[in-house]
Design an enzyme around this catalytic site. Structure first.
Site, mmCIF file in Angstrom:
data_model
loop_
_atom_site.group_PDB
_atom_site.id
_atom_site.type_symbol
_atom_site.label_atom_id
_atom_site.label_comp_id
_atom_site.label_asym_id
_atom_site.label_seq_id
_atom_site.Cartn_x
_atom_site.Cartn_y
_atom_site.Cartn_z
ATOM 1 N N SER A 1 -1.417 0.837 9.410
ATOM 2 C CA SER A 1 -0.581 0.275 8.565
ATOM 3 C C SER A 1 0.260 -1.112 9.050
ATOM 4 C CB SER A 1 0.492 0.754 7.978
ATOM 5 O OG SER A 1 1.145 0.633 6.789
ATOM 6 N N ASP B 1 -7.992 4.933 0.817
ATOM 7 C CA ASP B 1 -6.234 4.620 1.249
ATOM 8 C C ASP B 1 -6.188 3.892 -0.115
ATOM 9 O OD1 ASP B 1 -4.706 2.860 2.391
ATOM 10 O OD2 ASP B 1 -5.669 2.778 4.116
ATOM 11 N N HIS C 1 -3.741 6.932 2.953
ATOM 12 C CA HIS C 1 -3.157 5.524 4.375
ATOM 13 C C HIS C 1 -2.449 6.949 5.330
ATOM 14 C CE1 HIS C 1 -1.456 1.636 5.038
ATOM 15 N NE2 HIS C 1 -0.485 2.155 4.939
#
Length: 292
Positions: free
Chosen positions: A102, A232, A260
């Site tokens: 991320s 995601d 994610h």
């Protein structure tokens, strides 16, 4: 080995190593507002058992690292990047393989641009290009936007925080695979209990970028592996595809149905890919073809 407090970039950070200090080092960089616990113990052990020295750490304002008053951070995003260098210094490592997820993936890119001699290779998970460019990438999904628009949390109430973070993980999971609520609730509970001040973790959402390298990500010169889930909701798959296309020689590993982050169902696949990517040939060079 247990947790180890260090001084990095002028502040106190909590770190934890796994594996043999003589093995090739892998630095794990988590996303914003998340402590090192989100690099779960079992995942770290998979990498360590594969012959890597794994180091995870709490960002500022997460876990047991230095904590500032909620709403009043005095650092920038570039400080968080420099903190990673400080972790390497504290462990007396000239360079390491860097794995970021991320926003941690963005920090990893900026680390490779700003401190190229400290990065042996990159693994970028569930992330997006960290520098500006001529791109038309899709925004977050409706699922993501609806959650942020409707979520309500009282950061002074432990129960409210836990419910919010579990719901947030459910949303990030993408909705394709089964969601193990009990497992996530246990992890979130430990994270909230361990934190010096869980409310301070939201400081990450209000810090300025700081000094960002001017070079494009196309100038990244280390072997790079991009890993991206097809479901995601924060960064739809085109973000991972853009990374793999712009960074010279980068490879893309798609995780079918993954959302994610680093889901337990993908631990073995991701760990195997990292171990192959960070394999070293005689002469000390990273073997870019390992596992192909």
């Amino acid at each position: 080995m247990g947790e180890r407090m260090i001084e990095a970039n002028g502040v106190e950070l909590c770190t934890e190593p796994f594996g043999d200090p003589g093995d090739p080092p892998v630095l794990l960089v988590m996303g914003i507002s998340a402590s090192m616990l989100w690099w779960e113990d079992g995942f770290c052990r998979l990498l360590a058992e594969g012959g890597r020295l794994v180091i995870r750490y709490d960002h500022r304002d997460t876990g047991r690292s230095v904590t500032h008053e909620p709403g009043r951070p005095w650092y920038t995003g570039s400080d968080l990047v420099a903190d990673a260098v400080g972790v390497l210094d504290a462990y007396e490592l000239v360079a390491a393989h860097v794995v970021g997820v991320s926003a941690g993936g963005a920090f990893a890119q900026l680390l490779a641009l700003g401190f190229p001699d400290r990065v042996l290779s990159l693994v970028l998970i569930s992330t997006s290009p960290a520098t500006c460019g001529e791109r038309s990438l899709p925004s977050a999904t409706e699922r993501f936007g609806d959650f942020l628009a409707s979520a309500d949390v009282d950061w002074s109430d432990r129960g409210s925080v836990i419910e919010y973070l579990v719901a947030y993980e459910w949303m990030l999971a993408g909705g394709v695979r089964p969601f193990d609520e009990a497992a996530w609730r246990e992890l979130v509970g430990r994270d909230v209990e361990r934190a010096r001040d869980i409310a301070a973790s939201q400081n990450h959402t209000m810090i300025p970028e700081g000094d960002v390298p001017a070079d494009p990500i196309s100038s990244i010169a280390v072997p790079t592996l991009v890993i991206h889930g097809t479901a995601d909701p924060m960064f739809p798959p085109a973000h991972g595809q853009a990374l793999a296309a712009e960074i010279p020689g980068a490879r893309l590993l798609k995780l079918e149905g993954a959302g994610h982050g680093v889901d337990r169902a993908d631990w073995k696949t991701i760990a195997r890919a990292i171990l192959e990517h960070t394999a070293v040939r005689e002469g000390g060079e990273v073997d870019e073809a390992a596992g192909d």
